[in-house]
Design a protein around this motif. Structure first.
Motif, PDB file in Angstrom:
ATOM      1  N   ASP A 412       0.813  -1.218   0.000  1.00  0.00           N
ATOM      2  CA  ASP A 412       0.000   0.000   0.000  1.00  0.00           C
ATOM      3  C   ASP A 412       0.843   1.263   0.000  1.00  0.00           C
ATOM      4  N   PHE A 413       2.046   1.214   0.629  1.00  0.00           N
ATOM      5  CA  PHE A 413       2.917   2.390   0.624  1.00  0.00           C
ATOM      6  C   PHE A 413       3.505   2.639  -0.765  1.00  0.00           C
ATOM      7  N   THR A 414       3.746   1.574  -1.515  1.00  0.00           N
ATOM      8  CA  THR A 414       4.244   1.732  -2.885  1.00  0.00           C
ATOM      9  C   THR A 414       3.243   2.524  -3.721  1.00  0.00           C
ATOM     10  N   PHE A 415       1.989   2.121  -3.642  1.00  0.00           N
ATOM     11  CA  PHE A 415       0.958   2.791  -4.439  1.00  0.00           C
ATOM     12  C   PHE A 415       0.692   4.210  -3.941  1.00  0.00           C
ATOM     13  N   LEU A 416       0.859   4.419  -2.642  1.00  0.00           N
ATOM     14  CA  LEU A 416       0.693   5.767  -2.109  1.00  0.00           C
ATOM     15  C   LEU A 416       1.749   6.701  -2.694  1.00  0.00           C
ATOM     16  N   ALA A 421       3.243  10.825  -6.684  1.00  0.00           N
ATOM     17  CA  ALA A 421       4.045  11.274  -7.832  1.00  0.00           C
ATOM     18  C   ALA A 421       3.145  11.739  -8.968  1.00  0.00           C
ATOM     19  N   CYS A 422       2.105  10.970  -9.267  1.00  0.00           N
ATOM     20  CA  CYS A 422       1.178  11.343 -10.335  1.00  0.00           C
ATOM     21  C   CYS A 422       0.466  12.652 -10.023  1.00  0.00           C
ATOM     22  N   SER A 423       0.056  12.815  -8.774  1.00  0.00           N
ATOM     23  CA  SER A 423      -0.661  14.016  -8.361  1.00  0.00           C
ATOM     24  C   SER A 423       0.189  15.260  -8.566  1.00  0.00           C
ATOM     25  N   GLY A 426       1.126  15.908 -12.426  1.00  0.00           N
ATOM     26  CA  GLY A 426       0.054  16.151 -13.384  1.00  0.00           C
ATOM     27  C   GLY A 426      -0.243  14.959 -14.275  1.00  0.00           C
ATOM     28  N   MET A 427       0.088  13.749 -13.813  1.00  0.00           N
ATOM     29  CA  MET A 427      -0.089  12.536 -14.622  1.00  0.00           C
ATOM     30  C   MET A 427      -1.445  11.904 -14.286  1.00  0.00           C
ATOM     31  N   THR A 428      -2.498  12.522 -14.813  1.00  0.00           N
ATOM     32  CA  THR A 428      -3.860  12.139 -14.440  1.00  0.00           C
ATOM     33  C   THR A 428      -4.214  10.729 -14.884  1.00  0.00           C
ATOM     34  N   GLU A 429      -3.982  10.420 -16.148  1.00  0.00           N
ATOM     35  CA  GLU A 429      -4.372   9.109 -16.685  1.00  0.00           C
ATOM     36  C   GLU A 429      -3.596   7.993 -15.985  1.00  0.00           C
ATOM     37  N   GLU A 430      -2.279   8.211 -15.826  1.00  0.00           N
ATOM     38  CA  GLU A 430      -1.450   7.192 -15.183  1.00  0.00           C
ATOM     39  C   GLU A 430      -1.901   6.950 -13.737  1.00  0.00           C
ATOM     40  N   GLY A 431      -2.247   8.047 -13.064  1.00  0.00           N
ATOM     41  CA  GLY A 431      -2.691   7.933 -11.680  1.00  0.00           C
ATOM     42  C   GLY A 431      -3.972   7.140 -11.548  1.00  0.00           C
ATOM     43  N   ILE A 433      -5.076   4.851 -13.618  1.00  0.00           N
ATOM     44  CA  ILE A 433      -4.792   3.439 -13.929  1.00  0.00           C
ATOM     45  C   ILE A 433      -4.171   2.745 -12.719  1.00  0.00           C
ATOM     46  N   ILE A 434      -3.211   3.422 -12.081  1.00  0.00           N
ATOM     47  CA  ILE A 434      -2.553   2.851 -10.893  1.00  0.00           C
ATOM     48  C   ILE A 434      -3.573   2.627  -9.788  1.00  0.00           C
ATOM     49  N   PHE A 435      -4.451   3.606  -9.586  1.00  0.00           N
ATOM     50  CA  PHE A 435      -5.466   3.498  -8.535  1.00  0.00           C
ATOM     51  C   PHE A 435      -6.425   2.339  -8.817  1.00  0.00           C
ATOM     52  N   ASP A 436      -6.843   2.205 -10.074  1.00  0.00           N
ATOM     53  CA  ASP A 436      -7.773   1.128 -10.435  1.00  0.00           C
ATOM     54  C   ASP A 436      -7.120  -0.246 -10.311  1.00  0.00           C
ATOM     55  N   ASN A 437      -5.822  -0.330 -10.656  1.00  0.00           N
ATOM     56  CA  ASN A 437      -5.133  -1.621 -10.653  1.00  0.00           C
ATOM     57  C   ASN A 437      -4.735  -2.098  -9.251  1.00  0.00           C
ATOM     58  N   MET A 438      -4.746  -1.188  -8.283  1.00  0.00           N
ATOM     59  CA  MET A 438      -4.378  -1.566  -6.913  1.00  0.00           C
ATOM     60  C   MET A 438      -5.147  -2.788  -6.453  1.00  0.00           C
ATOM     61  N   GLN A 439      -6.474  -2.718  -6.596  1.00  0.00           N
ATOM     62  CA  GLN A 439      -7.319  -3.809  -6.110  1.00  0.00           C
ATOM     63  C   GLN A 439      -7.521  -4.878  -7.177  1.00  0.00           C
ATOM     64  N   LYS A 440      -7.661  -4.472  -8.421  1.00  0.00           N
ATOM     65  CA  LYS A 440      -7.935  -5.436  -9.487  1.00  0.00           C
ATOM     66  C   LYS A 440      -6.786  -6.416  -9.682  1.00  0.00           C
ATOM     67  N   GLU A 441      -5.555  -5.902  -9.736  1.00  0.00           N
ATOM     68  CA  GLU A 441      -4.404  -6.747 -10.072  1.00  0.00           C
ATOM     69  C   GLU A 441      -3.583  -7.156  -8.853  1.00  0.00           C
ATOM     70  N   HIS A 442      -3.655  -6.357  -7.790  1.00  0.00           N
ATOM     71  CA  HIS A 442      -2.778  -6.628  -6.643  1.00  0.00           C
ATOM     72  C   HIS A 442      -3.525  -6.950  -5.356  1.00  0.00           C
ATOM     73  N   GLY A 443      -4.852  -6.839  -5.382  1.00  0.00           N
ATOM     74  CA  GLY A 443      -5.645  -7.203  -4.212  1.00  0.00           C
ATOM     75  C   GLY A 443      -5.452  -6.288  -3.022  1.00  0.00           C
ATOM     76  N   ILE A 444      -5.058  -5.031  -3.247  1.00  0.00           N
ATOM     77  CA  ILE A 444      -4.838  -4.078  -2.159  1.00  0.00           C
ATOM     78  C   ILE A 444      -6.005  -3.086  -2.129  1.00  0.00           C
ATOM     79  N   SER A 445      -6.742  -3.084  -1.045  1.00  0.00           N
ATOM     80  CA  SER A 445      -7.871  -2.159  -0.911  1.00  0.00           C
ATOM     81  C   SER A 445      -7.356  -0.760  -0.609  1.00  0.00           C
ATOM     82  N   PRO A 446      -7.806   0.240  -1.365  1.00  0.00           N
ATOM     83  CA  PRO A 446      -7.332   1.604  -1.121  1.00  0.00           C
ATOM     84  C   PRO A 446      -7.746   2.102   0.261  1.00  0.00           C
ATOM     85  N   THR A 447      -6.836   2.792   0.923  1.00  0.00           N
ATOM     86  CA  THR A 447      -7.132   3.447   2.195  1.00  0.00           C
ATOM     87  C   THR A 447      -7.596   4.870   1.905  1.00  0.00           C
TER      88      THR A 447
END
Length: 573
Positions: A412-416, A421-423, A426-431, A433-447
């Motif tokens: 979870d700290f990696t994704f944070l 960094a994206c915020s 100004g990397m809106t699209e990348e951010g 995608i990373i947020f969506d993939n947290m739970q879909k691909e890595h099983g990490i629920s966003p805090t």
């Protein structure tokens, strides 16, 4: 020389012979009548298991005289050998095989089988061995009872905190109470298990019932009280100790430091008749944890002047102090003192990376990062966060991709860090995608912090409606940081109506945080809407809301301001 005399000489030579001599003895046994002597040949087999490997022992055992295979002492030698040399599971399987052959294990068999079960975590198998011991009447034998206690102590340790109510410690305690001979070491271990399960009262009762105590007994009890932060009782035992050592004094330093009394901790440190690197580390790290970074640095200099060689724990503490002080030159000097960063350990190397990054030299930080061989997720997270804080958002996201290619699993700290960094890049699209993939691909629920980062990302880049939709569907009540991010988005678009709605919702939280109200006031002032700006300030005064000064509202930066908090909370002594 007759066979009896020769057998006696061989028995004397075996315990101290080399492998070459053992082979010569083997040849002698095979070419003389002594090979029929069960005592001599079983002693020889046992010696073959004492050379650090079981290869030769397996060879000898496989060629045993068939009559010897009906004698349990040969099986005992192999069970013992596997227990010491491994693979340990072979010790247990051989025990099962000798039972199938109708042989009867005894007090020379059971201890090694029980200890093997304990080492492997095969507790159910160990309990089955215990049942057979009870039936065959060996439970009162000292070696067997010691091994049984070891098994049940391991069971309680494996179960972790809170197992007293489940009876796991009481099983061990019952065995302990039934033992005929209990050494001080056994008492100490029983006390330690009570401590590990959080039963300090039970440990103290046992401690008080001891007829004889050694310094380990006292230190174990003091450490237990330190763990539960009972400084008064720890101090009371410390004062009663007939003899104190470095461990005793260092425990008291830790006790007062954990209680927030750094002055008394330093008093104990100054009074110590002897200090080693562990006691110095305890005091230096205590200053770091209490935010007295200058004193930590001064103590490190004193440590060197007294001829104490620092270790990796020392370097972690003093590098953390340098990071907070922003003292790049002192940090470089510490780097010079480290002979080989690659041999220092990943935690200390990570502290060095963070020191350079926080002191402004991100290029040197990255160079060290590249040179480290085995990097853990913690090290990657620190580098990723450092790149993000230095405005290198693209590099931070590339590092995330490289980390995954290396086979490491982000947490979870990696994704944070990546979202931060994206915020700020100004990397809106990348951010997104990373947020969506947290739970879909890595099983990490966003805090809530992850939500805060992505909401900040969208708000900063004019996508306020998307940010508000995320706020409405996230499983948390928005906090002040999230409302602040939304208000920042309103300010970019001069959306006063929505800004007022946000402030009204914040007011319903009954928060005393004034930053939101001040931001709204400043928004109006920036377009010369003076009456509205004044009204926002007056509402703050009416509700007794004060603006705090000198605090950052950056979510990830504030959360990551003390990278080594996790490390300092562990016992590194």
């Amino acid at each position: 020389m007759n066979g009896l005399q020769l057998g006696g000489q061989i028995s004397e030579i075996l315990p101290r012979c080399s492998f070459v001599q053992l082979k010569q003895i083997h040849a002698l046994l095979l070419t003389s009548s002594i090979h029929q002597n069960i005592h001599v040949f079983s002693s020889f087999l046992r010696r073959t298991t004492e050379l650090g490997t079981m290869d030769y022992a397996i060879l000898v055992f496989s060629h045993l005289n068939p009559s010897f295979r009906t004698e349990v002492q040969f099986w005992n030698a192999m069970v013992r050998g596997y227990a010491f040399n491994g693979p340990v599971e072979k010790s247990v399987s051989l025990y099962g095989e000798l039972l199938q052959r109708g042989l009867k294990p005894h007090n020379f068999t059971y201890p090694y089988v029980l200890n093997s079960c304990a080492d492997l975590g095969w507790f159910w198998d160990g309990k089955k061995v215990h049942c057979r011991i009870i039936k065959t009447g060996f439970s009162l034998n000292c070696s067997v009872s010691d091994a049984l206690l070891n098994l049940y102590l391991k069971i309680s340790e494996f179960s972790g905190p809170g197992v007293v109510s489940d009876g796991k410690v009481w099983d061990a305690r019952k065995l302990f109470d039934e033992m005929r001979d209990r050494t001080i070491e056994v008492w100490n271990r029983m006390i330690l298990v009570y401590m590990r399960t959080g039963d300090v009262y039970g440990a103290r009762q046992l401690f008080d019932s001891m007829e004889d105590r050694d310094i380990v007994s006292w230190n174990t009890m003091i450490s237990g009280y330190v763990k539960v932060q009972d400084v008064v009782k720890a101090r009371e035992l410390f004062e009663r100790m007939p003899e104190k050592n470095i461990v005793s004094w260092t425990s008291m330093i830790g006790a007062y430091a954990k209680a927030g009394d750094i002055i008394t901790a330093r008093m104990f440190f100054n009074k110590m008749p002897q200090r080693n690197v562990v006691s110095w580390n305890s005091m230096v790290s205590s200053y770091v944890q209490h935010g007295d970074f200058q004193e930590a640095r001064n103590l490190f200099i004193q440590m060197l002047s007294e001829g104490i060689t620092p270790d990796r724990y020392t370097f972690v503490s003093v590098l953390s102090a340098c990071s907070h002080l922003g003292d790049l030159e002192f940090g470089k000097w510490i780097h010079y003192l480290i002979d080989d960063v690659s041999q220092l350990g990943v935690i200390a190397a990570t502290a060095l990376i963070e020191m350079y990054a926080k002191c402004g030299d991100i290029n040197r930080a990255f160079t060290i990062f590249i040179k480290i061989g085995m990097k853990d997720v913690f090290c990657w997270n620190v580098m990723l966060k450092s790149l993000a804080l230095h405005g290198k958002a693209q590099d931070a996201i590339k590092l995330l991709s490289l980390m995954q290619k290396e086979g490491l699993k982000p947490n979870d700290f990696t994704f944070l860090g990546a979202l931060f960094a994206c915020s700020h890049g100004g990397m809106t699209e990348e951010g997104q995608i990373i947020f969506d993939n947290m739970q879909k691909e890595h099983g990490i629920s966003p805090t809530i912090e992850h939500y805060g980062c992505v909401i900040d990302l969208l708000s900063r880049n004019g996508r306020l409606e998307e940010a508000l939709r995320i706020v409405d569907r996230m499983p948390f009540e928005p906090d002040i940081a999230i409302w602040g991010a939304l208000l920042g988005g309103c300010k970019l678009r001069s959306d006063f109506k929505r800004a007022e709605d946000i402030v009204e919702r914040v007011r319903k939280l009954r928060s005393k945080e004034g930053g939101i109200h001040v931001s709204l006031s400043n928004m109006y002032a920036s377009v010369e809407h003076w009456q509205e700006a004044l009204s926002a300030r007056e509402k703050m005064e009416e509700e007794n809301i004060l603006k705090r000064t000198g605090q950052s509202s950056v979510i990830y930066a504030s959360r990551g301001s003390s990278t080594f908090t996790r490390y300092f909370q562990e016992d590194n002594g």
